[in-house]
Design a protein around this motif. Structure first.
Motif, PDB file in Angstrom:
ATOM      1  N   GLU A 193       0.817  -1.207   0.000  1.00  0.00           N
ATOM      2  CA  GLU A 193       0.000   0.000   0.000  1.00  0.00           C
ATOM      3  C   GLU A 193       0.853   1.261   0.000  1.00  0.00           C
ATOM      4  OE1 GLU A 193      -3.644  -0.138   2.285  1.00  0.00           O
ATOM      5  OE2 GLU A 193      -3.235  -2.231   2.780  1.00  0.00           O
ATOM      6  N   ASN A 194       1.781   1.299  -0.944  1.00  0.00           N
ATOM      7  CA  ASN A 194       2.586   2.484  -1.213  1.00  0.00           C
ATOM      8  C   ASN A 194       2.513   2.781  -2.705  1.00  0.00           C
ATOM      9  OD1 ASN A 194       4.199   3.565   1.236  1.00  0.00           O
ATOM     10  ND2 ASN A 194       4.351   1.342   1.469  1.00  0.00           N
ATOM     11  N   HIS A 195       3.503   3.465  -3.235  1.00  0.00           N
ATOM     12  CA  HIS A 195       3.519   3.810  -4.658  1.00  0.00           C
ATOM     13  C   HIS A 195       4.839   3.393  -5.297  1.00  0.00           C
ATOM     14  CE1 HIS A 195      -0.119   6.086  -3.837  1.00  0.00           C
ATOM     15  NE2 HIS A 195       0.514   6.737  -2.879  1.00  0.00           N
ATOM     16  N   PHE A 196       5.386   2.270  -4.863  1.00  0.00           N
ATOM     17  CA  PHE A 196       6.616   1.767  -5.455  1.00  0.00           C
ATOM     18  C   PHE A 196       6.355   1.337  -6.902  1.00  0.00           C
ATOM     19  CE2 PHE A 196       7.516   0.968  -0.901  1.00  0.00           C
ATOM     20  CZ  PHE A 196       8.689   1.713  -0.804  1.00  0.00           C
ATOM     21  N   THR A 197       7.342   1.562  -7.757  1.00  0.00           N
ATOM     22  CA  THR A 197       7.200   1.243  -9.177  1.00  0.00           C
ATOM     23  C   THR A 197       8.353   0.362  -9.631  1.00  0.00           C
ATOM     24  OG1 THR A 197       8.376   3.289  -9.722  1.00  0.00           O
ATOM     25  CG2 THR A 197       5.965   3.366  -9.704  1.00  0.00           C
ATOM     26  N   GLY A 198       8.259  -0.065 -10.892  1.00  0.00           N
ATOM     27  CA  GLY A 198       9.330  -0.867 -11.477  1.00  0.00           C
ATOM     28  C   GLY A 198       9.217  -2.332 -11.133  1.00  0.00           C
ATOM     29  N   ARG A 199      10.316  -3.022 -11.332  1.00  0.00           N
ATOM     30  CA  ARG A 199      10.339  -4.470 -11.125  1.00  0.00           C
ATOM     31  C   ARG A 199      10.740  -4.818  -9.692  1.00  0.00           C
ATOM     32  NH1 ARG A 199      10.634  -7.745 -15.754  1.00  0.00           N
ATOM     33  NH2 ARG A 199      10.392  -6.570 -17.681  1.00  0.00           N
ATOM     34  N   ILE A 200      10.343  -6.013  -9.287  1.00  0.00           N
ATOM     35  CA  ILE A 200      10.801  -6.542  -7.998  1.00  0.00           C
ATOM     36  C   ILE A 200      12.233  -7.031  -8.182  1.00  0.00           C
ATOM     37  CG2 ILE A 200      10.455  -8.355  -6.282  1.00  0.00           C
ATOM     38  CD1 ILE A 200       7.486  -8.221  -6.864  1.00  0.00           C
ATOM     39  N   PRO A 201      13.184  -6.500  -7.419  1.00  0.00           N
ATOM     40  CA  PRO A 201      14.590  -6.894  -7.614  1.00  0.00           C
ATOM     41  C   PRO A 201      14.856  -8.313  -7.137  1.00  0.00           C
ATOM     42  CG  PRO A 201      14.383  -5.428  -5.732  1.00  0.00           C
ATOM     43  CD  PRO A 201      13.033  -5.470  -6.370  1.00  0.00           C
ATOM     44  N   SER A 202      15.905  -8.896  -7.663  1.00  0.00           N
ATOM     45  CA  SER A 202      16.213 -10.297  -7.381  1.00  0.00           C
ATOM     46  C   SER A 202      16.564 -10.543  -5.922  1.00  0.00           C
ATOM     47  CB  SER A 202      17.355 -10.769  -8.276  1.00  0.00           C
ATOM     48  OG  SER A 202      18.510  -9.983  -8.058  1.00  0.00           O
ATOM     49  N   ASP A 225       5.708  -4.001 -11.725  1.00  0.00           N
ATOM     50  CA  ASP A 225       5.396  -4.700 -12.967  1.00  0.00           C
ATOM     51  C   ASP A 225       6.485  -5.714 -13.281  1.00  0.00           C
ATOM     52  OD1 ASP A 225       7.575  -3.247 -13.991  1.00  0.00           O
ATOM     53  OD2 ASP A 225       6.279  -1.628 -14.684  1.00  0.00           O
ATOM     54  N   GLY A 226       6.347  -6.339 -14.451  1.00  0.00           N
ATOM     55  CA  GLY A 226       7.308  -7.365 -14.857  1.00  0.00           C
ATOM     56  C   GLY A 226       7.001  -8.700 -14.221  1.00  0.00           C
ATOM     57  N   GLN A 227       7.957  -9.602 -14.275  1.00  0.00           N
ATOM     58  CA  GLN A 227       7.799 -10.930 -13.702  1.00  0.00           C
ATOM     59  C   GLN A 227       8.407 -10.988 -12.316  1.00  0.00           C
ATOM     60  OE1 GLN A 227       9.475 -13.446 -16.950  1.00  0.00           O
ATOM     61  NE2 GLN A 227       7.462 -14.392 -16.960  1.00  0.00           N
ATOM     62  N   PHE A 228       7.913 -11.939 -11.524  1.00  0.00           N
ATOM     63  CA  PHE A 228       8.500 -12.142 -10.198  1.00  0.00           C
ATOM     64  C   PHE A 228       9.798 -12.931 -10.367  1.00  0.00           C
ATOM     65  CE2 PHE A 228       9.059 -14.202  -6.081  1.00  0.00           C
ATOM     66  CZ  PHE A 228       8.882 -13.113  -5.233  1.00  0.00           C
ATOM     67  N   PRO A 229      10.912 -12.450  -9.788  1.00  0.00           N
ATOM     68  CA  PRO A 229      12.219 -13.082 -10.046  1.00  0.00           C
ATOM     69  C   PRO A 229      12.384 -14.413  -9.319  1.00  0.00           C
ATOM     70  CG  PRO A 229      12.449 -11.317  -8.445  1.00  0.00           C
ATOM     71  CD  PRO A 229      11.021 -11.264  -8.916  1.00  0.00           C
TER      72      PRO A 229
END
Length: 1066
Positions: free
Chosen positions: A639-648, A670-674
């Motif tokens: 419940e924040n506004h983080f963007t981009g991909r989830i890092p490895s 967004d993107g795939q879960f690493p």
């Protein structure tokens, strides 16, 4: 002559004596030299392990010159000079450094001290050997431990807190000279069943036996025949923290000299063993706590008249205390009956136990008032705990006013029937000086607001003070810190303190909890000046505003920081996660903090728990550059506004723990879960924009709660999900998953919540789902499922135990600061955070009562529902669904179901929402449904139902016409269609019950039809007879039809003949 012979023999005797002395000195010198060499070899064997622990210059006095009797850790016989005592315990400071201790237990194969047991054979006069708190392993046993039997004077052997996992008993049985044997935690803190102690033969010399914490089982055996049991000198037995059962007590009865018996935390069960214990007439300490004894304690316990310490805590003992014989144990110093099920009043005869110092009856079901005479007469009391009972009335704290020895008092109330009166009589002055005081949820409520107890003005030695949950008002009592210089724990949680925090004096406080009050203002920016030793700081759930001061980075000893649920704003001070090298838990949830808190190159220090949820943080999540961040066990950025991909690195958290949580719900990721190595137990990445198929490389071994809902995932459910054997919650709803629902989903035996709604699943509902007998919520709505509803769904019997009370498994408390009280009174660590403070609560979305609602936490244990709506299911509704008596919500709407509404639905006694709308159901609405007294929402609109509606009784009197619209053949209130039946008074009751307004009289129907047809034909003939033009046109039409039919048949026959002739020529 005689004189000459005497002189001659005297000279020979003198020479012999001198020769003997020389030889003894020579032999002694050899032995002394052997002892020196052995000692130096022992020192040399320490080299590798001491390097690992960074212990420099270990045993510096052990050098190859001088008298070794002057060396540290050695005692010698003053006459012979031989070593009699070797104190080699805790060579690497493991006992004082707890973290290193547990770290060593994890990688013990690297740290084993290669100590050779045969080296000790050189110490012929050795009486005491202490090797505790070291890294000694199996090599110590295999190198000749049994040969220590040659040391005939060895009486005391301490091998506690080591890593000897092999069976040590055969070797120890040879050491018959031992009087004291300490094997506490000898096998690497192992609590699983390990070895049978029956292989150990107790010698008649043994007086003290301590085998606590090893997972042993079996019974004790003596060396020799049965008669040798009578010769046993065994006085102290500590067999706590093992796996012994009740058969052990029977064998112990033969050791009649016992004075101390500790069997706490074992597998003892059954009725209280009063007969077996009756032979212990000399017993002074009896500890049977943390077992499974049941029933009452018989009065025969009074025969153990020597008892001084009794602990039966944490069993299932019950009954009244009036007949239990405790009042006759006049020598009692400690009595602990806590955490059982004793009931009835507290006996007044307890006031005769004048020697009683420790009295704990907490967590029982005792009722009535606490007898004032009991308190007044027990003037030796030092420790008292009355918490969590069902006491009533008002308890005067001033009854303790003359108790000069009182140091510890705890009263946590679990009900509203008991109140502690601290202000009566007015002006009373205590003679005690408390060190530990807990008055939680029990101080008497006053019309003008409760106040901090005034007797605390006279207390100056408090180290722990807990006044939580009392609605205390006014300003924060800073004078408590000023008066009690040694105060280390102050808990004022859930009161009504107001105004700002004022800190004026430097204190030694280490735990400060002021959460759940009405404190306003900003956080003081000079905390380091007033609470420099703080380890646990909790200002959560107040009305604090402003920024987090940078001075908080100066709290160098801080372990736990909780500022959640306030109105804090601004950015998080840079370095909060890195500069505080000791901090393990940071909770900043539910504020209005903002900024790129996780961007760039991250270094999360030594954090175990980081909760940033419900703020306004933004930006991409950066790269983690810290190796220590692999210690992270719980990360909540939801419940924040983080963007981009989830890092490895998020998929590689928790390298040193089996428990791991990642909650990233409701962001813009967004993107795939690493892929990664982390074995998550709780993973919530729902309500993002993650896409693509689910990777099969995710480690699912420990997964219990998996939330993937409201994303853009595609593809089929991966086969790797077969490994979700422990999963409790599986949420894949609102994605683009396709294909069939896999059969293996029905084999996930621990599943409680299954959410697959709003996807693109096809084909029928797998019948294997019927095997999910623990499931409570199933949502497979809004898919493209076809076929019948499986009849076997009635096998889903629902949960039988709680599953959604999520407590952190790791121990993140602050270490006990009051070690002396802890040892003396067995006090638990009050500095631990509350069990729910860092709890991760499962959250799911489920539509019930026509509302898509969010359910969170413990409520999920009581939710139960089945949603199959918005599919293409056909056939009738199975009668068997009426057997789901535990269900609260059932939604079968927007399908192609037909047939009647099952009468068995009247058995759904707990149902609150029933939606059968938008189908093709027929027949009547069963009147039996009136029995559903908890039904709040009922919808059968847009079907083909007919007949009279059930009477508007009970819950059916609350439903509007919208529940039935779209069924034109229904009638009765609340619809505007009135039923047309006219009841006849003379008709029988049977006929009245069976006649319906839509019943048809067949004779009347066929008679009226024939009459209508005859009249129509007669009119048609009359028209042709009267009007010649129409008669001529009618005859021409008939003639034209005849010719058309003739030529059609002629052409058809001729064409067939030509086809036949052509085929014959070919």
């Amino acid at each position: 002559m005689e004189s000459w012979c005497f002189v001659k023999h005297k000279a020979s005797l003198l020479i012999f004596m001198m020769l003997l002395i020389f030889m003894l000195g020579w032999v002694q010198g050899i032995y002394i030299e052997d002892e020196r060499k052995a000692l130096l070899e022992i020192k040399a064997s320490l080299h590798e392990v001491s390097n690992f622990f960074n212990v420099e210059n270990i045993l510096p006095t052990w050098v190859d010159h001088g008298k070794y009797c002057d060396w540290e850790r050695i005692k010698c016989n003053t006459t012979s000079g031989f070593v009699t005592d070797l104190s080699l315990g805790d060579m690497f400071s493991m006992e004082t450094n707890v973290q290193d201790n547990f770290y060593a237990s994890d990688i013990s194969h690297v740290l084993i001290w290669p100590l050779n047991a045969s080296l000790f054979l050189n110490f012929k006069e050795l009486r005491r050997l202490d090797l505790s708190f070291n890294c000694i392993g199996n090599t110590f046993v295999s190198s000749g431990l049994e040969r220590l039997s040659e040391l005939k004077k060895l009486e005391n052997l301490n091998l506690s807190y080591n890593f000897i996992e092999t069976n040590i008993f055969p070797s120890l049985s040879e050491l018959t000279s031992l009087k004291i044997l300490n094997l506490t935690h000898v096998n690497k803190y192992n609590m699983k069943p390990t070895h049978d102690i029956s292989e150990f033969r107790i010698s008649e010399n043994l007086e003290v036996l301590d085998v606590a914490g090893n997972g042993y089982y079996g019974t004790l055996q003596m060396q020799g025949s049965q008669e040798t049991y009578k010769l046993s000198r065994l006085k102290t037995v500590n067999m706590a923290l093992n796996h012994f059962n009740e058969s052990l007590i029977t064998t112990l009865t033969t050791f009649t000299s016992l004075k101390t018996l500790n069997l706490r935390v074992n597998s003892l069960s059954g009725p209280f063993p009063s007969q077996a214990l009756a032979s212990f007439h000399r017993l002074k300490l009896l500890d049977l706590s943390f077992n499974n004894f049941i029933g009452s304690i018989p009065s025969t316990i009074k025969s153990l008249s020597s008892l001084q310490v009794v602990s039966f805590t944490q069993n299932a003992l019950n009954g009244s205390l009036f007949n239990d014989g405790f009042c006759d144990l006049k020598n009692l110093h400690e009595l602990d009956l806590s955490d059982n099920m004793f009931d009835g009043n507290l006996p007044t005869c307890f006031s005769g136990l004048s020697s009683l110092k420790f009295f704990d009856i907490s967590s029982n079901q005792l009722t009535g008032i606490i007898p004032p005479s009991l308190i007044v007469n027990l003037t030796s009391l030092e420790y008292v705990d009355f918490s969590y009972n069902k006491f009533e009335g008002s308890f005067l704290f001033s009854l303790f006013s003359n108790h000069t020895k009182l140091q510890f008092f705890r009263f946590k109330s679990g009900n509203e029937k008991i109140e502690v009166e601290t202000e009566e009589p007015i002006g009373w002055i205590p003679m005690f000086q408390l060190k530990f005081l807990v008055l939680s949820n029990c101080i008497k409520k006053r019309p003008k607001g409760s106040v901090v107890p005034s007797f605390l003005l006279y207390q100056h030695e408090l180290r722990v003070l807990d006044l939580s949950h009392n609605s205390l008002e006014g300003q924060v009592p800073n004078w408590l810190l000023k008066n009690n210089k040694n105060l280390e724990v102050l808990k004022l949680k859930d009161n009504s303190f107001r105004k700002v925090i004022h800190m004026r004096n430097k204190s030694n406080i280490q735990v400060l909890d002021m959460s759940g009050n009405h404190i306003t203002g900003t956080i003081p920016d000079n905390l380091q000046s007033f609470i420099p030793y703080i380890r646990y700081l909790n200002f959560s759930s107040n009305v604090l505003y402003g920024v987090i001061p940078t001075s908080i980075l100066d709290l160098t000893k801080l372990w736990i920081l909780d500022l959640s649920n306030n109105k804090l704003s601004g950015e998080v001070p840079k370095g909060l996660f890195t500069n505080l090298s000791t901090v393990e838990i940071v909770k900043l949830s539910n504020n209005t903090l903002y900024g790129d808190v996780l961007s760039g190159n991250l270094s999360l220090g030594s954090l175990h728990i980081l909760q940033l949820d419900k703020n306004c943080f933004t930006g991409n999540i950066g790269i983690n550059t810290s190796v220590n961040s692999m210690l992270l066990n719980i990360l909540d950025i939801s419940e924040n506004h983080f963007t981009g991909r989830i890092p490895s690195w998020m998929s590689n958290m928790c390298s040193y723990s089996d428990y791991c949580e990642l909650i990233a719900r409701n962001n813009h990721l967004d993107g795939q879960f690493p892929c990664g190595k982390t074995t998550f137990e709780f993973l919530d990445i729902s309500q993002n924009s993650l896409s693509g198929p689910i990777s099969s490389c995710i480690n699912l071994k420990n997964m219990k709660h998996l939330h993937l809902g409201s994303n853009r995932f595609t593809g089929v459910v991966p086969d790797a999900f077969q490994n979700l054997t422990n999963v409790v919650t599986l949420d894949m709803s609102q994605n683009y998953f396709s294909g069939r629902i896999p059969e293996f989903v029905g084999e996930l035996s621990n599943l409680r919540i299954l959410l697959l709604g709003k996807n693109n699943f096809i084909d029928s509902i797998p019948e294997k789902l019927c095997q999910l007998n623990k499931v409570s919520l199933i949502d497979i709505s809004s898919n493209f499922l076809t076929g019948l509803i499986p009849r076997c769904l009635n096998n889903i019997t629902g949960p039988k135990q709680l599953a959604f009370i999520q407590n952190i498994t790791d121990d993140y408390g602050v270490d006990p600061f009051w070690s002396d009280l802890l040892i003396q009174y067995h006090i638990g660590d009050i500095s631990q955070p509350d069990s729910d403070q860092f709890e991760t609560r499962d959250e799911i979305h489920f539509t019930t009562k026509n509302n898509p609602l969010s359910y969170k936490g413990n409520i999920l244990d009581y939710m139960s529902g089945l949603d199959l709506s918005s599919n293409k299911l056909t056939g009738e509704i199975p009668e068997e669904l009426g057997m789901l008596t535990h269900i609260l919500a059932l939604n079968l709407s927007h399908n192609k179901l037909s047939g009647p509404i099952p009468i068995s639905f009247s058995d759904l006694s707990q149902i609150e929402s029933l939606d059968l709308s938008s189908n093709s159901l027929s027949g009547k609405v069963p009147s039996e449904l009136i029995q559903l007294t908890k039904l709040e929402v009922f919808n059968v609109s847009y079907n083909n139902l007919s007949g009279r509606l059930p009477e508007q009784k009970a819950q059916f009197g609350t439903f509007s016409k919208e529940s039935y619209e779209g069924n034109p053949l229904l009638c009765g209130a609340p619809l505007e269609n009135n039923c047309m039946t006219t009841p006849q008074v003379s008709e029988s009751s049977t006929k009245k019950d069976t006649e319906k307004w839509y019943d048809i009289d067949n004779v009347s129907f066929y008679g009226s039809s024939c009459s209508t047809w005859f009249v129509f034909m007669l009119g048609f003939v009359a028209i042709l007879y009267i009007n010649p033009y129409w008669r001529r046109r009618w005859l021409q039409f008939v003639e034209e039809c005849m010719y058309t039919c003739y030529y059609f048949l002629y052409d058809f026959v001729r064409y067939g003949q030509q086809v036949k002739d052509t085929s014959s020529h070919l």
